[in-house]
Every structure is written in structure tokens, then in C-alpha cells.
Write a protein that holds these residues in place. Structure first.
Motif, PDB file in Angstrom:
ATOM      1  N   PRO A   1       0.765   6.643  -2.005  1.00  0.00           N
ATOM      2  CA  PRO A   1       0.556   5.862  -0.878  1.00  0.00           C
ATOM      3  C   PRO A   1      -0.813   5.840  -0.311  1.00  0.00           C
ATOM      4  O   PRO A   1      -1.633   6.639  -0.367  1.00  0.00           O
ATOM      5  N   LEU A   2      -1.360   4.551   0.157  1.00  0.00           N
ATOM      6  CA  LEU A   2      -2.596   4.384   0.797  1.00  0.00           C
ATOM      7  C   LEU A   2      -2.529   4.162   2.186  1.00  0.00           C
ATOM      8  O   LEU A   2      -3.373   3.681   2.829  1.00  0.00           O
TER       9      LEU A   2
ATOM     10  N   GLY B   1       0.822  -1.299   0.019  1.00  0.00           N
ATOM     11  CA  GLY B   1       0.049  -0.032   0.092  1.00  0.00           C
ATOM     12  C   GLY B   1       0.742   1.132   0.060  1.00  0.00           C
ATOM     13  O   GLY B   1       0.153   2.400   0.231  1.00  0.00           O
ATOM     14  N   GLY B   2       2.016   1.125  -0.059  1.00  0.00           N
ATOM     15  CA  GLY B   2       3.000   2.068  -0.076  1.00  0.00           C
ATOM     16  C   GLY B   2       3.135   3.121  -1.356  1.00  0.00           C
ATOM     17  O   GLY B   2       3.981   4.184  -1.343  1.00  0.00           O
ATOM     18  N   GLY B   3       2.404   2.780  -2.365  1.00  0.00           N
ATOM     19  CA  GLY B   3       2.615   3.782  -3.530  1.00  0.00           C
ATOM     20  C   GLY B   3       4.099   3.468  -4.238  1.00  0.00           C
ATOM     21  O   GLY B   3       5.023   2.628  -3.756  1.00  0.00           O
ATOM     22  N   VAL B   4       4.109   4.663  -4.942  1.00  0.00           N
ATOM     23  CA  VAL B   4       5.543   4.581  -5.909  1.00  0.00           C
ATOM     24  C   VAL B   4       5.964   5.939  -5.733  1.00  0.00           C
ATOM     25  O   VAL B   4       4.962   6.870  -6.438  1.00  0.00           O
TER      26      VAL B   4
ATOM     27  N   THR C   1      -3.798   8.267   5.102  1.00  0.00           N
ATOM     28  CA  THR C   1      -3.896   9.308   4.305  1.00  0.00           C
ATOM     29  C   THR C   1      -5.374   9.845   4.385  1.00  0.00           C
ATOM     30  O   THR C   1      -6.403   8.716   4.454  1.00  0.00           O
ATOM     31  N   LYS C   2      -5.606  11.066   4.502  1.00  0.00           N
ATOM     32  CA  LYS C   2      -7.061  11.565   4.496  1.00  0.00           C
ATOM     33  C   LYS C   2      -8.042  11.106   3.367  1.00  0.00           C
ATOM     34  O   LYS C   2      -9.354  10.975   3.300  1.00  0.00           O
ATOM     35  N   TRP C   3      -7.383  10.815   1.921  1.00  0.00           N
ATOM     36  CA  TRP C   3      -7.647  10.360   0.919  1.00  0.00           C
ATOM     37  C   TRP C   3      -8.446   9.041   1.285  1.00  0.00           C
ATOM     38  O   TRP C   3      -9.734   8.654   0.549  1.00  0.00           O
ATOM     39  N   VAL C   4      -7.860   8.162   1.948  1.00  0.00           N
ATOM     40  CA  VAL C   4      -8.320   6.721   2.349  1.00  0.00           C
ATOM     41  C   VAL C   4      -9.310   6.862   3.652  1.00  0.00           C
ATOM     42  O   VAL C   4     -10.284   6.011   3.394  1.00  0.00           O
TER      43      VAL C   4
ATOM     44  N   LEU D   1     -12.311  -1.364  -1.028  1.00  0.00           N
ATOM     45  CA  LEU D   1     -12.128   0.065  -0.087  1.00  0.00           C
ATOM     46  C   LEU D   1     -12.278  -0.566   1.171  1.00  0.00           C
ATOM     47  O   LEU D   1     -11.428   0.215   2.031  1.00  0.00           O
ATOM     48  N   THR D   2     -13.081  -1.345   1.723  1.00  0.00           N
ATOM     49  CA  THR D   2     -13.062  -1.997   3.059  1.00  0.00           C
ATOM     50  C   THR D   2     -11.555  -2.542   3.147  1.00  0.00           C
ATOM     51  O   THR D   2     -11.080  -2.277   4.306  1.00  0.00           O
ATOM     52  N   TYR D   3     -11.063  -3.050   2.276  1.00  0.00           N
ATOM     53  CA  TYR D   3      -9.725  -3.969   2.562  1.00  0.00           C
ATOM     54  C   TYR D   3      -8.860  -2.771   2.786  1.00  0.00           C
ATOM     55  O   TYR D   3      -7.991  -2.831   3.781  1.00  0.00           O
ATOM     56  N   VAL D   4      -8.624  -1.718   1.808  1.00  0.00           N
ATOM     57  CA  VAL D   4      -7.580  -0.685   1.922  1.00  0.00           C
ATOM     58  C   VAL D   4      -8.017   0.106   3.217  1.00  0.00           C
ATOM     59  O   VAL D   4      -6.776   0.446   4.019  1.00  0.00           O
TER      60      VAL D   4
END
Lengths: 431, 141
Positions: free
Chosen positions: B62-63, B53-56, B66-69, B114-117
Motif C-alpha cells: 500500500p502507498l 493506493g491500497g495495494g494488493v 507509510t514511511k516509504w512514501v 510522486l507528488t501525487y502519491v
């Protein structure tokens, strides 16, 4: 009888070739590697080489260039303390930069010093600074604007730059797309044919190095069909521009029926091209398959992983494994490294991300021997260990991500890292 | 011959009927949703956002925390349905790459992923339901 003669002749030939190879091998210690502690990592280098940390914690250090007096200039992808360029001086010759000065209020990737001028790029423009007789930047707050108005749209924004010996400036304008689909990276979205991006991106543009405020209309689309180029260098032997293309991503994500995750991790090749005016390297219509040694029609344009395409596109000079992200290229013209390095190419691989869920790869500097302007033998890993270990390589969570490379007047080379802002100096100290 | 064929067809029909009737109803527990969501994540999200989930760096955000997630559910669902091509800034770092739309996933698949993330990579936040995805999807049309 004749057959027997043939057999013994071939046996003898094979034997003599084997012994030749054996001789060559026993003489050549290029496969021997030494561990060199350099800051918080251990670099693996060919025997006889050493590495030191020239500077660290500089920020997102991208491309690097060295002036004739030894001054090192590095470009930052993000401003640090409001500055986008650093000049580093090693005043006492101990291999470390004591004097670090920042200037330039723009972030970016490209930087080249040549004949009294320092050129540097943002993601939309190219500037230059005049240097005085003592190699100081004359007006660090007021560079001349050489090129302006270049496209930068959320993908492949970095404008890598290079100069030739004829007053020309070359600028990469990366394609703001993976494979020129109608909807970028959208599964099922078709490729646009012809690809409209190629009018203003996806290639190398040539401008005059000394003319102010040039934009698209003043430049020439020197080469096309290049998805994105970060590493590039002028080869003084061939008098031509060599570039490293970042190949396309996501063959499996977009076409799971044609490519499994392993194929998608290895394909397509990261390619080195030699460019001339009018060169076409084939993106987005084809990609290069390093296993089949063919230009393969991209699946967005009717390909199936086997159909060939790009009859009008040139072949790469060297094809490397997929997704390693070549961000630096240097033809070594110094005399301090062993003979085999002379005029050969160092390629800096920033390291992959698009190999997931397979292990990531890269984060190293490779060397390609050249003879008479053409590759002469297989490439090999020259400097490895930037990631901090095999697990950090596989996970993609590398400590350092090598990016830029430049040759110093003393014959050593500098390698930058845009993750932690380390610059290493790699030198040959002999056996 | 004809009779045999009929019998075989009949047996096949019975088997498939039995299998259908044995299909479990959708489990609404957080655990079940996270498990199903992980499969969707692996197929659709992992290449760009990575297994951890760390992104690139500079490309795919990254997930992690963050407020996005963790924030507004409607905004998060909208990103999955419509994709995103404006880039995002997290902790002063800009992530530029385009995210494709995933509107072809079902409401349940989007709710699950989304629940998983929101409950992986060190995140902890309320589950997202397929009803919530359905409502956002209806508004976007």
C-alpha cells in the motif's frame, strides 16, 4: 415437396428439443439461489444448501484438510502466536470448532492429511507429522522433513501440495516471474527463450511421500509450463492430478498497443489442466484465450494477440475468466450433495487484482459438473458473497478472500478465507 | 500545383509554430503537479497499487501513510528509477512482488507522480521537484 418435408421435419425436431430443454429446466432448481447469513456476510447458495461459520479470526488461513474423524487442519500463511498450523475440533457436533490447537513453527499454504500422516509446506520445504491411533499429532514440535531447498523468490512462493494413492507427493513450484522476461514485469523487456526458470520452477514436482530430506535431484519434474498453481486435487475417478493455473498478468501495462484495459482484464483464461507425467501447459510462451479458444503466442515471444503457439502444449480442461486467482480445487466424492455434484469440481477463486482499472471479480466458489472424468456442462457460481457486496468486489477491497476447500466425512465442505481467517461449513439440508 | 503545395505547407508550418508557441510553460504549483501525476499514476502504477493506493494483499505494498512514501525522498525516487525486487514489510506484512524500473519516465513525470502519491490516499507530504529527481538520477548513473 421434399423441401417442405425437410422444413417441417426440422421444425418438429427443434420443437421437440425445445420441449426437452423446458422439461429439464422445470425439473432442475439448480438456478434458484438462497441468501444465507453466515457471520458478517450473506452467502448466496443454491437452494437447499446452508452455511455456518465453523471458526473465525484465525489469521491467514490458506489450505485446509479434514481427517477421517472430522478433525480440521488449516495452514496459516503467517504465524499466529508463533504457530503455523491449527487443528480444529467440533466436539459436540454443533457445526462450530470448540477445540482449537496450534503447532508448527513455519508459515505456508499447503496441507494434506492422509493415512495417518499430516503433510504441510512452508515456502521452501514440506514436512509431515505422524498421527496416533486417536488421531492426535504424535510429536507436534518435531515433524519429519520430506522435501527441502525449493526455490522461493518474491513471487508465487506458495508450495501447494497434494498426494496420490500411490505414495507420491506433488509440489507446486511457482515461477518467480510473470512472463519470463529478462526483467520481470518491465515494459519492453523481451522474453527469455528458452525460459531458464523452467529448470527449477514453473511446474509440479513429484517426490516420494515417505522419504526424508529430498530435494530437486530426488524428485521428478512431473509437469512443466505452469506459471503458478495453488488449487490442485487428485481425481480418484481418473486417477490423475488436476491443477488450476494462475494465468499471466499485465497484458495492457506491458503491451498497450495490442491490448486495451478491458482485454487485459479478461485475458488470459485461468485454466484447469489434467496432468500426467511429462505434461506441458505452455507457460511462458503461450497463454489460453477463452474467446478465441486458442493457445496464443505470448507478446514477449513475438505474439500479437492473434498468432497461435504452443503446438506441444496441452489444452485446458476448463477455461475461466482472467485473473480470478483459483486458490482451491476439490473433486466432490461425497454422497450428501445432490447427484449432479458427485465427482464434480469445486474451484475457489481468491479474487482478482490485475483487472484494474476495470472492476475486480471473483471472491467466489464455482462448480463444474463432471462425468466420466470430463467436464459435463458449463460451470456455475456455487457460493457467492464472500466479498461483502458488489462494491467491495469491484474495488477489490473484499471482506473475505476465499482460498482453501476440503470435504468433511459428513459430506459437507469447508471453505477458508485468508483475509480475516474465517472457515465456513457448507452443507446440504435438502429442499 | 507546386505553388499550392507550397502554400499548404506554409500554412501547416505556421499553425504548428503557433501551437508550439502556445504550449504553456510547466506549472510548478502543487495542484498542477498532482493533476499531471495522477495521469502518470493511472498509466504506470494503478494496476499494482490500485486506484485507492491500497495495494494488493501480500503482493503489492500500500502507498497509504507509510514511511516509504512519506519519508526519505531520495529512497523513494530511487525505487521508481531502479525498481525493487527485495520485497518490503509494512505493519508486519510482507509484500513480495517485483516492481519494475520506471527510469524511462522524465524527471518531471517522476516528480509529478510522486507528488501525487504523497498528496493522495490520505497522504500529505512535500512535493518532489524534477530537480530532485534529476539529482538522484545523476548519482545512480
Amino acid at each position: 415437396m421434399r423441401q417442405v418435408f425437410h422444413k417441417s421435419f426440422y421444425a418438429a425436431l427443434a420443437f421437440s428439443m425445445l420441449s426437452l430443454c423446458a422439461c429439464a429446466n422445470s425439473d432442475d432448481d439448480s438456478t434458484k439461489r438462497v441468501d444465507v447469513q453466515a457471520g458478517d456476510i450473506t452467502l448466496k447458495l443454491p437452494a437447499g444448501f446452508t452455511a455456518t461459520v465453523f471458526a473465525e479470526n484465525l489469521g491467514s488461513t490458506r489450505h485446509v484438510t479434514v481427517n477421517t474423524n472430522g478433525d480440521v487442519y488449516v495452514k496459516l500463511a503467517r504465524l499466529k502466536n508463533g504457530k503455523g498450523i491449527l487443528r480444529l475440533r467440533d466436539k459436540n457436533g454443533d457445526g462450530k470448532a470448540e477445540d482449537i490447537m496450534g503447532f508448527g513453527n513455519f508459515a505456508g499454504t499447503g496441507i494434506v492429511v492422509k493415512e495417518g500422516y499430516l503433510y504441510a509446506s512452508s515456502d521452501e520445504e514440506v514436512f509431515r507429522y505422524k498421527l496416533d491411533a486417536n488421531n492426535n499429532v504424535i510429536n507436534p514440535d518435531k515433524p519429519e522433513k520430506i522435501v527441502t531447498g525449493l526455490l522461493s523468490r518474491h513471487e508465487h512462493e506458495a508450495k501447494a501440495i497434494m498426494l496420490d494413492n500411490n505414495g507420491n507427493l506433488y509440489v507446486n513450484i511457482g515461477a518467480y516471474s510473470n512472463a519470463c522476461q529478462v526483467l520481470d514485469r518491465q515494459k519492453g523487456s523481451p522474453g527469455m527463450n528458452p525460459c531458464p526458470i523452467l529448470d527449477s520452477a514453473g511446474g509440479i514436482w513429484q517426490f516420494k511421500a515417505d522419504k526424508l530430506n529430498q530435494t530437486y535431484g530426488d524428485g521428478v519434474r512431473y509437469a512443466t509450463g505452469l506459471r503458478n498453481v495453488v488449487g490442485l486435487d487428485w481425481n480418484t475417478q481418473t486417477n490423475s492430478l488436476f491443477v488450476m493455473q494462475h494465468g499471466r498478468d499485465q497484458l495492457h501495462d506491458l503491451f498497450p498497443d495490442m491490448y486495451d484495459t478491458k482485454q487485459s482484464a479478461e485475458l488470459p483464461a485461468e485454466c484447469m489442466y489434467e496432468l500426467h507425467q511429462g505434461s506441458n501447459c505452455g507457460w511462458p510462451y503461450i497463454y489460453y484465450d477463452q474467446f478465441q479458444h486458442k493457445k496464443i503466442l505470448a507478446p514477449e515471444f513475438g505474439g500479437d494477440g492473434k498468432k497461435e503457439g504452443g503446438q506441444d502444449a496441452q489444452d485446458p480442461v476448463v477455461a475461466f475468466p482472467g485473473h480470478l486467482a483459483p486458490d482451491g480445487l476439490l473433486f466432490y466424492t461425497g454422497n450428501k450433495f445432490p447427484e449432479k455434484y458427485k465427482n464434480g469440481a469445486f474451484v475457489v477463486f481468491h479474487g482478482s487484482w490485475n483487472r484494474a482499472p476495470e472492476p475486480q471479480e471473483g471472491y467466489y466458489v464455482v462448480f463444474v459438473p463432471f462425468k466420466d472424468g470430463k467436464p459435463n456442462g458449463n460451470w456455475e457460481v456455487f457460493a457467492d458473497g464472500f466479498s461483502g457486496g458488489p462494491q467491495l468486489t469491484a474495488s477489490g477491497r473484499a471482506k473475505h478472500r476465499p482460498c482453501g476447500i476440503a470435504q468433511a466425512p459428513d459430506g459437507s465442505i469447508y471453505v477458508t478465507d485468508d483475509n480475516k481467517g474465517t472457515i465456513w461449513k457448507i452443507s446440504y439440508k435438502g429442499k | 500545383m507546386k505553388k499550392q503545395l507550397l502554400t499548404v505547407t506554409g500554412i501547416l508550418f505556421c499553425i504548428s509554430f503557433l501551437m508550439m508557441s502556445q504550449t504553456k510553460p510547466v506549472q510548478n504549483t502543487l495542484k498542477a503537479s498532482v493533476e499531471r501525476g495522477k495521469k502518470v499514476y493511472t498509466e504506470r502504477c494503478l494496476t499494482c497499487h490500485q486506484a485507492d493506493g491500497g495495494g494488493v494483499q501480500n503482493m503489492n505494498p500500500p502507498l497509504i501513510k507509510t514511511k516509504w512514501v512519506l519519508g526519505d525522498k531520495t529512497q523513494l525516487i530511487t525505487i521508481v528509477l531502479k525498481g525493487l525486487n527485495t520485497g518490503v514489510v509494512i505493519d508486519d506484512i510482507e509484500y513480495h512482488n517485483v516492481m519494475a524500473s520506471h527510469a524511462d519516465l522524465t524527471d518531471l513525470q517522476i516528480a509529478d507522480v510522486l507528488t501525487y502519491v504523497r498528496n493522495s490516499f490520505g497522504n500529505k507530504a512535500k512535493a518532489i521537484t524534477s530537480a530532485e529527481v534529476k539529482a538522484v538520477r545523476a548519482k545512480l548513473k
